[in-house]
Design a protein around this motif. Sequence first.
Motif, PDB file in Angstrom:
ATOM      1  N   CYS A  65      32.675   3.392  84.365  1.00  0.00           N
ATOM      2  CA  CYS A  65      31.986   3.760  85.595  1.00  0.00           C
ATOM      3  C   CYS A  65      30.526   4.012  85.271  1.00  0.00           C
ATOM      4  CB  CYS A  65      32.610   5.015  86.191  1.00  0.00           C
ATOM      5  SG  CYS A  65      31.673   5.657  87.579  1.00  0.00           S
ATOM      6  N   VAL A  66      29.652   3.531  86.117  1.00  0.00           N
ATOM      7  CA  VAL A  66      28.223   3.680  85.879  1.00  0.00           C
ATOM      8  C   VAL A  66      27.836   5.150  85.765  1.00  0.00           C
ATOM      9  CG1 VAL A  66      27.586   3.653  88.326  1.00  0.00           C
ATOM     10  CG2 VAL A  66      25.933   2.932  86.619  1.00  0.00           C
ATOM     11  N   CYS A  96      31.441   7.110  91.001  1.00  0.00           N
ATOM     12  CA  CYS A  96      30.802   6.474  92.149  1.00  0.00           C
ATOM     13  C   CYS A  96      31.838   6.245  93.252  1.00  0.00           C
ATOM     14  CB  CYS A  96      30.145   5.162  91.741  1.00  0.00           C
ATOM     15  SG  CYS A  96      31.305   3.852  91.371  1.00  0.00           S
TER      16      CYS A  96
HETATM   17 ZN   LIG Z   1      31.925   4.213  89.332  1.00  0.00          ZN
END
Ligand SMILES: [Zn+2]
Length: 252
Positions: free
Chosen positions: A5-6, A42
């Motif tokens: 995940c970013v 996110c």
């Molecule tokens: Zn994410």
Amino acid sequence: SAFFCVCHFVLCTTVLHCFISFSSFIFTLLSVAECGNGHIVCNRCCIELMNKCPSCRLPIGHSRSIAMEKVLESIQVTCENEDHGCKEKMSYSKKYDHGKACHHARCSCPLAACNFVGSFNQIYQHFRGVHKHAAEEFVYDKVLRITLSVHHDLIFLQEEKNGDLFILNNSTEPHGYRISVNCIAPPCKGGIVYSIVAKSGGAAYKFNSCTKSIQNWDENNPPSVASLLVPSDFFGSYGQLNLEVRIQHPKK
Ligand SMILES: [Zn+2]
Ligand SMILES: [Zn+2]
Ligand SMILES: [Zn+2]
Ligand SMILES: [Zn+2]
């Protein structure tokens, strides 16, 4: 962890930049969800995780981490056309819109026999330099009088001052010809207002429309756009038609 995940890379600008360049879905990332223990993911991952925090299994997705959204939004990334000369920097949420408008995006020379590829600005300069005689020069807001032959598939139009490139396309139909004007431009640059008046004897057809922006012109497959349909018998006995074309100055 295998969970990708970013949000986990938020403090590492380099990785975030790579990830954003690599993955287009991230452009739609607009919100950051936070669980009761303060873990963040996110909004997209939230759906994939079925609203369970990957770190502590608490429900997640009901409250947002505004602070983290601000951090993400404040990170400046470069344009995907950086290697082609674009110096713009923007937040990742603006990257997608910029990419559609970027004048450094690639397009190919619309002349079928030419293989030149460059940015839109380079294409305009290239066309003026190499194919000057292939184009009719015009000035925005002024009427250009040209003669279209039934044998012409297209006429290139190039603006005198800034070099913007247009194509007046003439497609054969069973009972006549379809005439339209298209613009060689980035996708977002749409809707330049133009008019065509086709005259024969004392009669005239008048047509108003907006140009469509084309990046890679394929003369065998012209875009389907609103066009002026002129019956075959409207062309003179030598197969020629007098046109008055006026392209309105695009608002900057
Ligand atoms: Zn994410
Ligand atoms: Zn958690
Ligand atoms: Zn750019
Ligand atoms: Zn060329």
